[in-house]
Design an enzyme around this catalytic site. Sequence first.
Site, PDB file in Angstrom:
ATOM      1  CG  HIS A 153      25.159  25.743  35.752  1.00 22.32           C
ATOM      2  ND1 HIS A 153      24.476  25.654  34.401  1.00 22.32           N
ATOM      3  CD2 HIS A 153      25.095  24.506  36.370  1.00 22.32           C
ATOM      4  CE1 HIS A 153      23.976  24.421  34.436  1.00 22.32           C
ATOM      5  NE2 HIS A 153      24.315  23.574  35.619  1.00 22.32           N
ATOM      6  CB  SER A 274      48.698  48.569  36.162  1.00 17.84           C
ATOM      7  OG  SER A 274      48.293  49.963  35.429  1.00 17.84           O
ATOM      8  CE  LYS A 280      44.683  45.532  37.287  1.00 21.14           C
ATOM      9  NZ  LYS A 280      44.388  46.178  36.044  1.00 21.14           N
ATOM     10  CD  GLU A 287      45.011  39.297  30.894  1.00 20.78           C
ATOM     11  OE1 GLU A 287      45.826  39.605  31.727  1.00 20.78           O
ATOM     12  OE2 GLU A 287      44.291  40.282  30.435  1.00 20.78           O
TER      13      GLU A 287
END
Length: 459
Positions: A153, A274, A280, A287
């Site tokens: 969970h 970024s 970043k 992804e």
Amino acid sequence: MWGGRFSGEPDAVMADINTSIDVDRKLFRQDIAASRAHAEMLREQGVIAPQDAQRIAHGLDTILSEIETGKFEFKRDLEDIHMNVEARLAELIGPAAGRLHTARSRNDQVATDFRLWIRDAIDEIDASLAAYQRALAEQALAHAATVMPGFTHLQTAQPVTFGHHLLAYVEMAARDRGRFSDARKRLNECPLGAAALAGTSFPLDRAMTAKKLGFDRPAANSLDAVSDRDFVLETLAAAAIAAVHLSRFAEEIVMWTSPLIGFVRLSDKFTTGSSIMPQKRNPDAAELVRAKTGRITGALNALLMVMKGLPLAYQKDMQEDKEGAMDALAALSLCLAAMTGMVRDMTPDPDRMHAAAGLGYATATDLADWLVQNLKMPFREAHHVTGRIVAAAEKAGVMLDRLPLPAMQAIEPRITMDVFRVLSVERSVASRTSFGGTAPKNVRTQARKWLSRLGEKQK
Ligand code: ARG
């Protein structure tokens, strides 16, 4: 090719919707190999003369090298790869080219070519899956004792080792390889010689063409041979499941590399920056692996819909089988390469993992097990007592192994100092020695087993 019956030209839109050369040109190797096998068989069966067979073979060789060197001119008005090759053959060798299509149709041709193409794609994907497994098993061996939290969970559940977690993906990849190999076994029957749909009156030796092309046997029913694409569907189903597996790992990499979790770091090789936020480091490759699952599962669904309700035998609908499948399998190969690269590239942060493993009372089950083993308490009762001890620790704002003994004894007087022996995360993982459990020694054994198995397969 069918000029005898037609006198007018097709409408431009007709030509547009009908052409498939932009996609099926990728079948050129398979198409030429199948034509060579067919011509050799026709010669050996006495259907075409040896000189014609020889001209055809030379012509096909020339075409192969023309395509490979980029000199071949693909023509859209010749619709597909089969007619492009045959038309060029006629330019090169003259009338003998017209004999190649004896006892053959584009229907059995395309079914043969695409089976060969899918078979090659499966072999490549299998090798990529093996490389991915090897990278995982190597990291697993290096981190057999690196403790991290295991989750259910997405809540801290019990400590596990990083190596154990990685080996879970090795097992998934093994089943993925099994699915591809099953699909390969079933697809390996040769449609060539089924002709348009009914077979042919020529004395073909279908076993010969099947053998020349590396098939196990000729397909036994000519209608089935030209009209099913279940071999593509099965391969796409295997690809979809493999992609879903990869997407789960990709998602974990995204989470692990977030500064909020920070279990793992990826180098400059597999991250991007970024344009506005200088701090970043984005896990774009992970992804995109996660995202590409969409087009891979989409290709499966699209072809299932194309095939649904099609009557026997060949229908032009089936020309739509290639684009999605080729795209999906290319996407899967790229995803596998990216995941393998990231697995090799990732550096875990053992301190952060260790600290997180101790949070959330992750050794509560170990406490309950201690009560069962040492006080002979039934597990259900031990679960209840442990729950009360966890509540006391929570109230005191400390981890389980920091709760003073008297506080535990206030709940269960028979608890002794010995209990602290099992409350550390290291002790916890080391105790999980059941087969398939997370104990470092198990992980080492499994990682070594995989590495030697994968090493053997490589040769
Ligand atoms: N380009 C076609 C395909 O991929 C080849 C078969 C064409 N057959 C036909 N009867 N028109 O399906």
